[in-house]
Design a protein around this motif. Structure first.
Motif, PDB file in Angstrom:
ATOM      1  N   THR A 156       0.685  -1.202   0.066  1.00 23.81           N
ATOM      2  CA  THR A 156       0.129   0.129   0.044  1.00 23.81           C
ATOM      3  C   THR A 156       0.858   1.235  -0.147  1.00 23.81           C
ATOM      4  O   THR A 156       0.422   2.173  -0.676  1.00 23.81           O
ATOM      5  N   VAL A 157       1.925   1.575   0.642  1.00 24.87           N
ATOM      6  CA  VAL A 157       2.648   2.491   0.727  1.00 24.87           C
ATOM      7  C   VAL A 157       3.405   2.622  -0.340  1.00 24.87           C
ATOM      8  O   VAL A 157       3.554   3.730  -0.963  1.00 24.87           O
ATOM      9  N   LEU A 158       3.996   1.839  -1.126  1.00 22.45           N
ATOM     10  CA  LEU A 158       4.937   1.615  -2.334  1.00 22.45           C
ATOM     11  C   LEU A 158       3.593   2.080  -3.472  1.00 22.45           C
ATOM     12  O   LEU A 158       4.049   3.145  -4.334  1.00 22.45           O
ATOM     13  N   ARG A 159       2.635   1.530  -3.342  1.00 18.20           N
ATOM     14  CA  ARG A 159       1.519   1.649  -4.335  1.00 18.20           C
ATOM     15  C   ARG A 159       1.193   3.237  -4.335  1.00 18.20           C
ATOM     16  O   ARG A 159       0.934   3.866  -5.620  1.00 18.20           O
ATOM     17  N   GLN A 160       0.846   3.864  -3.056  1.00 19.89           N
ATOM     18  CA  GLN A 160       0.557   5.275  -2.941  1.00 19.89           C
ATOM     19  C   GLN A 160       1.441   6.083  -3.659  1.00 19.89           C
ATOM     20  O   GLN A 160       1.108   7.210  -4.330  1.00 19.89           O
ATOM     21  N   ASP A 161       2.840   5.994  -3.349  1.00 19.23           N
ATOM     22  CA  ASP A 161       3.851   6.796  -3.807  1.00 19.23           C
ATOM     23  C   ASP A 161       4.155   6.643  -5.462  1.00 19.23           C
ATOM     24  O   ASP A 161       4.101   7.489  -6.101  1.00 19.23           O
ATOM     25  N   ILE A 162       3.957   5.260  -5.847  1.00 19.00           N
ATOM     26  CA  ILE A 162       3.975   5.454  -7.587  1.00 19.00           C
ATOM     27  C   ILE A 162       2.609   6.276  -7.886  1.00 19.00           C
ATOM     28  O   ILE A 162       2.838   6.556  -8.994  1.00 19.00           O
ATOM     29  N   TYR A 163       1.568   5.960  -7.409  1.00 21.58           N
ATOM     30  CA  TYR A 163       0.261   6.591  -7.949  1.00 21.58           C
ATOM     31  C   TYR A 163       0.605   7.996  -8.057  1.00 21.58           C
ATOM     32  O   TYR A 163       0.298   8.679  -8.960  1.00 21.58           O
ATOM     33  N   GLN A 164       1.171   8.879  -6.950  1.00 23.84           N
ATOM     34  CA  GLN A 164       1.261   9.951  -6.894  1.00 23.84           C
ATOM     35  C   GLN A 164       2.210  10.568  -8.009  1.00 23.84           C
ATOM     36  O   GLN A 164       2.015  11.647  -8.437  1.00 23.84           O
ATOM     37  N   ASN A 165       3.414   9.764  -7.987  1.00 20.99           N
ATOM     38  CA  ASN A 165       4.273  10.283  -8.971  1.00 20.99           C
ATOM     39  C   ASN A 165       3.932  10.078 -10.308  1.00 20.99           C
ATOM     40  O   ASN A 165       4.102  10.779 -11.187  1.00 20.99           O
ATOM     41  N   ILE A 166       2.930   8.980 -10.801  1.00 22.59           N
ATOM     42  CA  ILE A 166       2.386   8.910 -12.018  1.00 22.59           C
ATOM     43  C   ILE A 166       1.403   9.980 -12.352  1.00 22.59           C
ATOM     44  O   ILE A 166       1.586  10.776 -13.301  1.00 22.59           O
ATOM     45  N   GLN A 167       0.788  10.438 -11.235  1.00 18.49           N
ATOM     46  CA  GLN A 167       0.077  11.492 -11.456  1.00 18.49           C
ATOM     47  C   GLN A 167       0.669  12.730 -11.748  1.00 18.49           C
ATOM     48  O   GLN A 167       0.096  13.650 -12.723  1.00 18.49           O
ATOM     49  N   ARG A 168       1.730  13.080 -11.163  1.00 14.18           N
ATOM     50  CA  ARG A 168       2.426  14.432 -11.451  1.00 14.18           C
ATOM     51  C   ARG A 168       2.871  14.288 -12.804  1.00 14.18           C
ATOM     52  O   ARG A 168       2.993  15.281 -13.473  1.00 14.18           O
ATOM     53  N   LEU A 169       3.405  13.205 -13.250  1.00 12.88           N
ATOM     54  CA  LEU A 169       4.201  13.194 -14.525  1.00 12.88           C
ATOM     55  C   LEU A 169       2.933  13.066 -15.578  1.00 12.88           C
ATOM     56  O   LEU A 169       3.170  13.831 -16.779  1.00 12.88           O
ATOM     57  N   GLU A 170       1.823  12.371 -15.369  1.00 15.94           N
ATOM     58  CA  GLU A 170       0.769  12.358 -16.408  1.00 15.94           C
ATOM     59  C   GLU A 170      -0.009  13.967 -16.497  1.00 15.94           C
ATOM     60  O   GLU A 170      -0.253  14.258 -17.700  1.00 15.94           O
ATOM     61  N   THR A 171      -0.053  14.517 -15.551  1.00 13.15           N
ATOM     62  CA  THR A 171      -0.593  16.006 -15.426  1.00 13.15           C
ATOM     63  C   THR A 171       0.318  16.794 -16.419  1.00 13.15           C
ATOM     64  O   THR A 171      -0.293  17.504 -17.507  1.00 13.15           O
ATOM     65  N   MET A 172       1.625  16.629 -16.273  1.00 14.80           N
ATOM     66  CA  MET A 172       2.536  17.392 -17.144  1.00 14.80           C
ATOM     67  C   MET A 172       2.638  17.128 -18.466  1.00 14.80           C
ATOM     68  O   MET A 172       2.360  17.919 -19.440  1.00 14.80           O
ATOM     69  N   TYR A 173       2.319  15.718 -18.815  1.00 15.00           N
ATOM     70  CA  TYR A 173       2.292  15.345 -20.309  1.00 15.00           C
ATOM     71  C   TYR A 173       1.068  15.651 -20.920  1.00 15.00           C
ATOM     72  O   TYR A 173       1.138  16.039 -22.116  1.00 15.00           O
ATOM     73  N   GLU A 174       0.028  15.710 -20.161  1.00 17.29           N
ATOM     74  CA  GLU A 174      -1.224  15.849 -20.805  1.00 17.29           C
ATOM     75  C   GLU A 174      -1.540  17.375 -21.088  1.00 17.29           C
ATOM     76  O   GLU A 174      -2.217  17.974 -22.118  1.00 17.29           O
ATOM     77  N   SER A 175      -0.696  18.359 -20.376  1.00 21.35           N
ATOM     78  CA  SER A 175      -0.724  19.733 -20.653  1.00 21.35           C
ATOM     79  C   SER A 175      -0.292  19.982 -21.862  1.00 21.35           C
ATOM     80  O   SER A 175      -0.583  21.015 -22.456  1.00 21.35           O
ATOM     81  N   ASP A 176       0.691  19.127 -22.418  1.00 21.97           N
ATOM     82  CA  ASP A 176       1.595  19.451 -23.613  1.00 21.97           C
ATOM     83  C   ASP A 176       2.435  18.241 -24.135  1.00 21.97           C
ATOM     84  O   ASP A 176       3.498  18.183 -23.786  1.00 21.97           O
ATOM     85  N   PRO A 177       1.590  17.375 -24.418  1.00 23.46           N
ATOM     86  CA  PRO A 177       2.424  15.980 -25.094  1.00 23.46           C
ATOM     87  C   PRO A 177       3.809  16.320 -25.909  1.00 23.46           C
ATOM     88  O   PRO A 177       4.600  15.303 -25.874  1.00 23.46           O
ATOM     89  N   SER A 178       3.658  17.249 -26.785  1.00 22.32           N
ATOM     90  CA  SER A 178       4.803  17.609 -27.543  1.00 22.32           C
ATOM     91  C   SER A 178       5.802  17.907 -27.043  1.00 22.32           C
ATOM     92  O   SER A 178       7.146  17.469 -27.113  1.00 22.32           O
ATOM     93  N   MET A 179       5.686  18.919 -25.956  1.00 22.53           N
ATOM     94  CA  MET A 179       6.673  19.260 -25.290  1.00 22.53           C
ATOM     95  C   MET A 179       7.257  18.387 -23.951  1.00 22.53           C
ATOM     96  O   MET A 179       8.624  18.311 -24.093  1.00 22.53           O
ATOM     97  N   TYR A 180       6.378  17.652 -23.618  1.00 20.56           N
ATOM     98  CA  TYR A 180       6.976  16.808 -22.545  1.00 20.56           C
ATOM     99  C   TYR A 180       6.755  15.141 -22.899  1.00 20.56           C
ATOM    100  O   TYR A 180       6.763  14.388 -22.141  1.00 20.56           O
ATOM    101  N   SER A 181       7.243  15.004 -24.084  1.00 24.51           N
ATOM    102  CA  SER A 181       7.233  13.599 -24.766  1.00 24.51           C
ATOM    103  C   SER A 181       8.593  12.936 -24.323  1.00 24.51           C
ATOM    104  O   SER A 181       8.626  11.525 -24.661  1.00 24.51           O
ATOM    105  N   ASN A 182       9.672  13.392 -24.048  1.00 23.31           N
ATOM    106  CA  ASN A 182      10.942  12.841 -23.778  1.00 23.31           C
ATOM    107  C   ASN A 182      11.487  13.187 -22.155  1.00 23.31           C
ATOM    108  O   ASN A 182      11.441  14.357 -21.866  1.00 23.31           O
ATOM    109  N   MET A 183      11.597  12.136 -21.715  1.00 24.20           N
ATOM    110  CA  MET A 183      11.656  12.323 -19.937  1.00 24.20           C
ATOM    111  C   MET A 183      13.190  12.954 -19.894  1.00 24.20           C
ATOM    112  O   MET A 183      13.411  13.845 -19.025  1.00 24.20           O
ATOM    113  N   VAL A 184      14.064  12.922 -20.805  1.00 25.72           N
ATOM    114  CA  VAL A 184      15.171  13.218 -20.848  1.00 25.72           C
ATOM    115  C   VAL A 184      15.419  14.716 -20.742  1.00 25.72           C
ATOM    116  O   VAL A 184      16.143  15.463 -20.008  1.00 25.72           O
ATOM    117  N   GLU A 185      14.576  15.229 -21.868  1.00 27.76           N
ATOM    118  CA  GLU A 185      14.394  16.719 -21.964  1.00 27.76           C
ATOM    119  C   GLU A 185      13.736  17.243 -20.663  1.00 27.76           C
ATOM    120  O   GLU A 185      14.154  18.433 -20.355  1.00 27.76           O
TER     121      GLU A 185
END
Length: 219
Positions: free
Chosen positions: A60-89
């Protein structure tokens, strides 16, 4: 209802391996010029959530951490897929701005998601290589190897308590298998998943070291 149950029992390891086919393609020569497709990376992480659900309440603890981190990155990606399509950038941008090491940065979220994938690979390898090992021992060994070095005492204590809730190895294997699937097929799917994900994780860790993110610990 019967059809619904069959859908729920799709072989998740096989699905995860298909998603990995895109992520595993990047073989950088220059890590600073690498590409880590954000969407595919997040797809793998979402599948890991399903995997952890099979392990049970202990995660549960790990799952919650993963979920929150996914949400952070998904929000960023959905705001501008072209700009945030590459994690290295994203890593490069946050590093140049001095924000990569902040608690709320996308770089830190990416780091912890990578470590969660490390844990998953380690756990799957343990269950395959030592099938007679109790599930509790396999989870503890994978945790000690991949996550414990970066956790504070509070997180470590939470995991120690939660270890008592893991299912036995046979139950866990049955939960991973699709309807009427044989154990040998599951082992092959685990092999395929690990063999594809491990090289990508190695390259990702090289990139994290490049941006001096690999030694960050939890708050």
């Amino acid at each position: 209802m019967k059809r619904k149950r069959e859908v729920e029992k799709e072989p998740e390891m096989r699905t995860a391996t298909v998603e990995l086919s895109v992520l595993a393609k990047f073989k950088p020569v220059d890590h600073d010029a690498s590409e880590i497709p954000t969407n595919q990376f997040l797809s793998i992480c979402n599948l890991i959530l399903q995997f952890l659900d099979k392990v049970g309440p202990t995660m549960t603890v790990l799952r919650q951490d993963i979920y929150q981190n996914i949400q952070r990155l998904e929000t960023m990606y959905e705001s501008d897929p072209s700009m945030y399509s590459n994690m290295v950038e994203i890593l490069k941008k946050e590093a140049s701005e001095g924000n990569a090491r902040k608690l709320t940065s996308c770089s830190r979220a990416f780091l912890w998601l990578t470590r969660s994938l490390d844990f998953t690979v380690s756990l799957l390898q343990k269950t395959k290589e030592e099938p007679k090992l109790r599930m509790e021992q396999a989870v503890e060994a994978a945790y000690n190897l991949t996550l414990k070095p970066w956790h504070g005492w509070i997180s470590s204590a939470a995991y120690k308590i939660a270890l008592k809730l893991v299912p036995d190895s046979e139950t866990f294997a049955n939960l991973l298998m699709a309807k009427d699937e044989k154990h040998e097929s599951l082992v092959e799917e685990i092999d395929s998943f690990v063999s594809q994900l491990s090289p990508s994780l190695e390259e990702i860790h090289n990139i994290l070291r490049l941006y001096r993110l690999d030694r960050l610990k939890s708050a």
